[in-house]
Design a protein around this motif. Structure first.
Motif, PDB file in Angstrom:
ATOM      1  N   THR A 110       5.935  -8.665  -5.397  1.00 54.82           N
ATOM      2  CA  THR A 110       7.200  -7.964  -5.664  1.00 54.82           C
ATOM      3  C   THR A 110       7.192  -7.334  -7.041  1.00 54.82           C
ATOM      4  N   GLY A 111       6.448  -7.954  -7.978  1.00 56.89           N
ATOM      5  CA  GLY A 111       6.308  -7.337  -9.293  1.00 56.89           C
ATOM      6  C   GLY A 111       5.619  -5.991  -9.199  1.00 56.89           C
ATOM      7  N   LEU A 112       4.630  -5.908  -8.302  1.00 57.82           N
ATOM      8  CA  LEU A 112       3.959  -4.637  -8.061  1.00 57.82           C
ATOM      9  C   LEU A 112       4.927  -3.637  -7.428  1.00 57.82           C
ATOM     10  N   LEU A 113       5.737  -4.117  -6.495  1.00 57.39           N
ATOM     11  CA  LEU A 113       6.681  -3.228  -5.809  1.00 57.39           C
ATOM     12  C   LEU A 113       7.785  -2.745  -6.732  1.00 57.39           C
ATOM     13  N   ASP A 114       8.007  -3.471  -7.841  1.00 64.35           N
ATOM     14  CA  ASP A 114       9.037  -3.067  -8.785  1.00 64.35           C
ATOM     15  C   ASP A 114       8.583  -1.936  -9.700  1.00 64.35           C
ATOM     16  N   ASP A 115       7.257  -1.680  -9.739  1.00 60.91           N
ATOM     17  CA  ASP A 115       6.786  -0.535 -10.517  1.00 60.91           C
ATOM     18  C   ASP A 115       7.325   0.738  -9.879  1.00 60.91           C
ATOM     19  N   GLU A 116       7.998   1.538 -10.689  1.00 66.06           N
ATOM     20  CA  GLU A 116       8.668   2.711 -10.161  1.00 66.06           C
ATOM     21  C   GLU A 116       7.768   3.939 -10.214  1.00 66.06           C
ATOM     22  N   PRO A 117       7.789   4.750  -9.161  1.00 66.15           N
ATOM     23  CA  PRO A 117       7.075   6.027  -9.224  1.00 66.15           C
ATOM     24  C   PRO A 117       7.770   6.957 -10.210  1.00 66.15           C
TER      25      PRO A 117
ATOM     26  N   MET B  45       0.822  -1.204   0.000  1.00 67.63           N
ATOM     27  CA  MET B  45       0.000   0.000   0.000  1.00 67.63           C
ATOM     28  C   MET B  45       0.863   1.264   0.000  1.00 67.63           C
ATOM     29  N   HIS B  46       1.972   1.230   0.731  1.00 76.48           N
ATOM     30  CA  HIS B  46       2.875   2.385   0.716  1.00 76.48           C
ATOM     31  C   HIS B  46       3.435   2.603  -0.684  1.00 76.48           C
ATOM     32  N   LYS B  47       3.687   1.493  -1.387  1.00 72.76           N
ATOM     33  CA  LYS B  47       4.213   1.603  -2.742  1.00 72.76           C
ATOM     34  C   LYS B  47       3.154   2.158  -3.687  1.00 72.76           C
ATOM     35  N   ILE B  48       1.924   1.690  -3.537  1.00 77.94           N
ATOM     36  CA  ILE B  48       0.852   2.086  -4.452  1.00 77.94           C
ATOM     37  C   ILE B  48       0.623   3.595  -4.435  1.00 77.94           C
ATOM     38  N   VAL B  49       0.667   4.185  -3.242  1.00 78.55           N
ATOM     39  CA  VAL B  49       0.366   5.616  -3.157  1.00 78.55           C
ATOM     40  C   VAL B  49       1.462   6.468  -3.797  1.00 78.55           C
TER      41      VAL B  49
ATOM     42  N   ILE C  86      -3.867  -9.071  -6.251  1.00 78.03           N
ATOM     43  CA  ILE C  86      -2.424  -9.038  -6.057  1.00 78.03           C
ATOM     44  C   ILE C  86      -2.077  -8.850  -4.581  1.00 78.03           C
ATOM     45  N   ILE C  87      -2.732  -7.885  -3.945  1.00 78.07           N
ATOM     46  CA  ILE C  87      -2.345  -7.550  -2.572  1.00 78.07           C
ATOM     47  C   ILE C  87      -3.025  -8.455  -1.553  1.00 78.07           C
ATOM     48  N   ASP C  88      -4.349  -8.563  -1.644  1.00 81.06           N
ATOM     49  CA  ASP C  88      -5.112  -9.253  -0.608  1.00 81.06           C
ATOM     50  C   ASP C  88      -4.935 -10.764  -0.695  1.00 81.06           C
ATOM     51  N   ASP C  89      -5.275 -11.331  -1.834  1.00 82.93           N
ATOM     52  CA  ASP C  89      -5.232 -12.794  -1.967  1.00 82.93           C
ATOM     53  C   ASP C  89      -3.819 -13.340  -1.855  1.00 82.93           C
ATOM     54  N   ASN C  90      -2.863 -12.663  -2.489  1.00 81.41           N
ATOM     55  CA  ASN C  90      -1.488 -13.167  -2.450  1.00 81.41           C
ATOM     56  C   ASN C  90      -0.873 -13.026  -1.061  1.00 81.41           C
ATOM     57  N   ALA C  91      -1.248 -11.980  -0.340  1.00 81.74           N
ATOM     58  CA  ALA C  91      -0.784 -11.851   1.045  1.00 81.74           C
ATOM     59  C   ALA C  91      -1.357 -12.980   1.896  1.00 81.74           C
ATOM     60  N   GLY C  92      -2.640 -13.329   1.646  1.00 88.42           N
ATOM     61  CA  GLY C  92      -3.250 -14.447   2.366  1.00 88.42           C
ATOM     62  C   GLY C  92      -2.593 -15.768   2.027  1.00 88.42           C
ATOM     63  N   THR C  93      -2.253 -15.970   0.749  1.00 89.81           N
ATOM     64  CA  THR C  93      -1.550 -17.192   0.337  1.00 89.81           C
ATOM     65  C   THR C  93      -0.191 -17.286   1.014  1.00 89.81           C
ATOM     66  N   THR C  94       0.487 -16.158   1.089  1.00 93.00           N
ATOM     67  CA  THR C  94       1.802 -16.135   1.742  1.00 93.00           C
ATOM     68  C   THR C  94       1.682 -16.439   3.226  1.00 93.00           C
ATOM     69  N   HIS C  95       0.624 -15.923   3.843  1.00 94.51           N
ATOM     70  CA  HIS C  95       0.396 -16.217   5.263  1.00 94.51           C
ATOM     71  C   HIS C  95       0.243 -17.723   5.486  1.00 94.51           C
ATOM     72  N   THR C  96      -0.560 -18.372   4.633  1.00 93.46           N
ATOM     73  CA  THR C  96      -0.750 -19.826   4.760  1.00 93.46           C
ATOM     74  C   THR C  96       0.567 -20.565   4.607  1.00 93.46           C
ATOM     75  N   PHE C  97       1.373 -20.122   3.661  1.00 87.93           N
ATOM     76  CA  PHE C  97       2.675 -20.765   3.447  1.00 87.93           C
ATOM     77  C   PHE C  97       3.564 -20.615   4.674  1.00 87.93           C
ATOM     78  N   MET C  98       3.640 -19.399   5.212  1.00 88.23           N
ATOM     79  CA  MET C  98       4.513 -19.163   6.362  1.00 88.23           C
ATOM     80  C   MET C  98       3.994 -19.869   7.616  1.00 88.23           C
ATOM     81  N   ALA C  99       2.686 -19.892   7.802  1.00 88.55           N
ATOM     82  CA  ALA C  99       2.112 -20.433   9.026  1.00 88.55           C
ATOM     83  C   ALA C  99       2.109 -21.953   9.044  1.00 88.55           C
ATOM     84  N   HIS C 100       1.876 -22.585   7.895  1.00 89.44           N
ATOM     85  CA  HIS C 100       1.703 -24.041   7.862  1.00 89.44           C
ATOM     86  C   HIS C 100       2.751 -24.762   7.006  1.00 89.44           C
TER      87      HIS C 100
END
Length: 595
Positions: free
Chosen positions: A322-329, A105-109, A127-141
């Protein structure tokens, strides 16, 4: 092609911060738990051994009870350690998920506003919501399980060759064959996972757009097939799933048969070897151990397959974020310049949208003097909105320059540039907040009196009067809904409160009914008073009295001048005006015939 600066698990550890020690702890505990989970099988084998040795006098098998309780102890300890591992991994996973969302979100603004024209809200949510949730499942389990899955094969290999290397080798053959078919099945899995995520992302994006358009579908009694993109995205997903399932059918069948076919080799080989064994009783005990233990190998392989798939999905999810974070302002100038006045100039400007081949704007030049009002008219898709969006740097031009007050907008600090411009979109967006807060969004420090004054100038008094709470009415709750024209007037009040010296109006009356259009036009007079104005209009009657009209077609300014001058040229504008007059006459004639 841009490369991700942040990748995979290393970035997840970075996001975990001080909680990364919990991830390491979780992996260690899970690995120990996996090894301990094998211990009960050894204890059971010792129970069987003592029973064989004491048969038929089972009272002599004194160690049976001890080994039984020892098996229970190892099993309980394994569960406790695994539970502790999950506690640690969940704490870290929540931190990773939170930081991933925050960083995204900091990157998007910071991204240019043009970015949001090319990326729908459905895609951004995916990209943000679902993938963050997928990452949470990976890290947690999955990550703790992955640590256990890495250690477990070594422990199993050791046990397979401890008791009888020949039986161990026979038990290993089906595992090797199953690994071969598993690799065959998952050899292209990374690419398949990427296509799978693409299909889901496309379907999610189109689903959001479809849900937003449900009122239109219901009003015109249409079906889901009216939304061809949504329907096609579902078909694409279906075809991909079917194709992938068919491709995996043969290797999956062979994998399953090989993995569960251990007894096909183990029992016959065991019967052959027992006939030549010097101590058939000891060999039989070893054979019983392998019969008890080999199902664990099948469980291990299935777990590895599941974890491998989960790992690929999680890494693809990380790559998309990370692809989203690579978009440059847009680049900020090292030495920002300040405009001396408030004119707007386009100097031989050309612009092409990312990924497009044709120019959206081609060699456009004009100057809007300070305090003057210019209008852009022309056919849809001609480039009017693109020209307007280049002033507040929604995009940066590839050729030429856009100047505000004699300063190239690329040489101005973005905050300073946005302070100079009030942009009123044709689709007004109101937040689920009070009308007061919606207007105050333009200038958070404004007093209640200043907000009320802006609302009055925007002709919003009738809107406030029909709600008991007035300015404090919360939009979108308890039956509080505003029409398109009313929303546009609230947006105009927001722009009036900002009081920027340059105003860009993008077809602000496009969705207003006649009554609201009249009120909006009255509000325009206050908003544009003593301002530099560029307005986009589709109703030619609203631009008759502006200082200059520019006719835009195919990304070029074909004609410019006052209304009378353009009519005298008898060109494109004159043709548009004639068509507009015919449409007005047709509409008036139709109303009179109904009367």
């Amino acid at each position: 092609m841009k490369e991700n600066k942040k990748r995979g698990i290393s970035w997840l550890f970075e996001l975990a911060g001080n909680h990364r020690i919990l991830i390491v702890t979780a992996c260690i505990l899970s690995a120990i738990s996996a090894v301990l989970s094998l211990a009960p099988y050894i204890c059971i084998w010792y129970v069987v051994r003592d029973v064989f040795a004491a048969w038929p006098d089972l009272s002599a098998a004194a160690g049976v009870t001890w080994y039984g309780w020892l098996a229970v102890g190892f099993a309980v300890l394994s569960v406790v350690l695994y539970f502790a591992a999950l506690m640690c991994s969940h704490l870290a996973a929540f931190r990773v998920e939170k930081n991933m969302r925050k960083e995204a979100m900091h990157k998007i603004v910071t991204l240019p506003l043009g970015f949001f024209d090319q990326n729908t809200s459905g895609r951004m949510r995916k990209i943000i919501d679902d993938n963050a949730g997928t990452t949470h499942t990976f890290m947690a389990h999955l990550l703790p399980d992955l640590a256990g899955a890495v250690v477990m094969p070594f422990a199993i290999l050791a046990l397979l060759f401890v008791f009888d290397w020949r039986l161990g080798l026979v038990s290993l053959i089906p595992l090797v064959v199953s690994v071969y078919y598993l690799k065959q099945m998952m050899g292209g899995d990374r690419g398949s996972i990427q296509k799978y995520m693409d299909a889901l992302e496309e379907m999610n994006t189109e689903a959001v757009e479809y849900v937003r358009g449900v009122p239109v579908v219901k009003v015109f009694q249409q079906t889901v097939y009216s939304f061809k993109n949504f329907h096609q995205s579902i078909r694409n997903y279906k075809e991909w799933v079917l194709d992938y399932s068919i491709r995996c059918r043969s290797p999956m069948t062979k994998y399953t048969v090989a993995l569960n076919g251990t007894f096909v080799l183990l029992v016959p080989v065991g019967l052959l070897l027992i006939a030549h064994a010097p101590d058939y009783q000891a060999f039989l005990l070893n054979l019983i151990f392998y019969i008890l233990f080999t199902p664990v190998c099948a469980v291990m392989m299935n777990k590895i397959m599941r974890l491998a798939e989960g790992y690929f999905v999680a890494m693809e999810a990380v790559n998309r974020v990370t692809g989203l974070l690579d978009d440059e302002p847009l680049p900020e100038p090292a030495r920002p310049q300040q405009p001396k006045e408030h004119s707007v100039a386009f100097k031989n400007v050309s612009f092409t949208y990312p990924g497009s081949e044709g120019k959206a704007v081609s060699d456009v030049s004009f100057v809007i003097p300070e305090g003057k009002t210019y209008a852009l008219v022309g056919p849809s898709g001609g480039g009017k909105t693109t020209i307007a969006s280049l002033i507040p740097r929604f995009w940066d031009v590839q050729e030429g320059a856009v100047e505000v007050g004699g300063v190239d907008v690329r040489h101005m600090a973005s905050n300073s540039l946005m302070d100079q411009i009030a942009f009123v979109f044709q689709n007004a967006h109101l937040f689920k907040a009070s009308i007061l807060e919606n207007i105050r969004f333009a200038r958070p420090g404004a007093s209640r009196e200043e907000v009320l004054r802006a609302a009055e100038l925007a002709r919003c008094t009738d809107i406030l009067d029909k709600f008991p709470e007035g300015l404090d009415t919360v939009v979108g709750t308890d039956g509080v809904y505003l029409s398109g024209g009313e929303q546009q007037r609230i947006a105009l009040a927001r722009a009036i409160l900002k009081d920027a010296p340059i105003v860009v109006l993008d077809e602000a009356t496009a969705f207003a009914d006649p009554e609201n259009e009249y009120q909006i036009q009255r509000a325009f007079e206050k908003l544009t008073e003593n301002k530099t104005v560029l307005m986009i209009a589709h109703r030619l009657s609203s631009v008759r009295n502006v200082d200059c009209i520019m006719v835009v077609k195919d990304g070029e300014v074909k004609e410019q001048g006052t209304h009378d001058e353009l009519l005298a040229q008898d060109g494109l504008y004159a043709e548009m005006w004639q068509e507009y007059q015919h449409s007005v006459e047709w509409r008036v004639g139709k109303e009179e015939s109904h009367a």
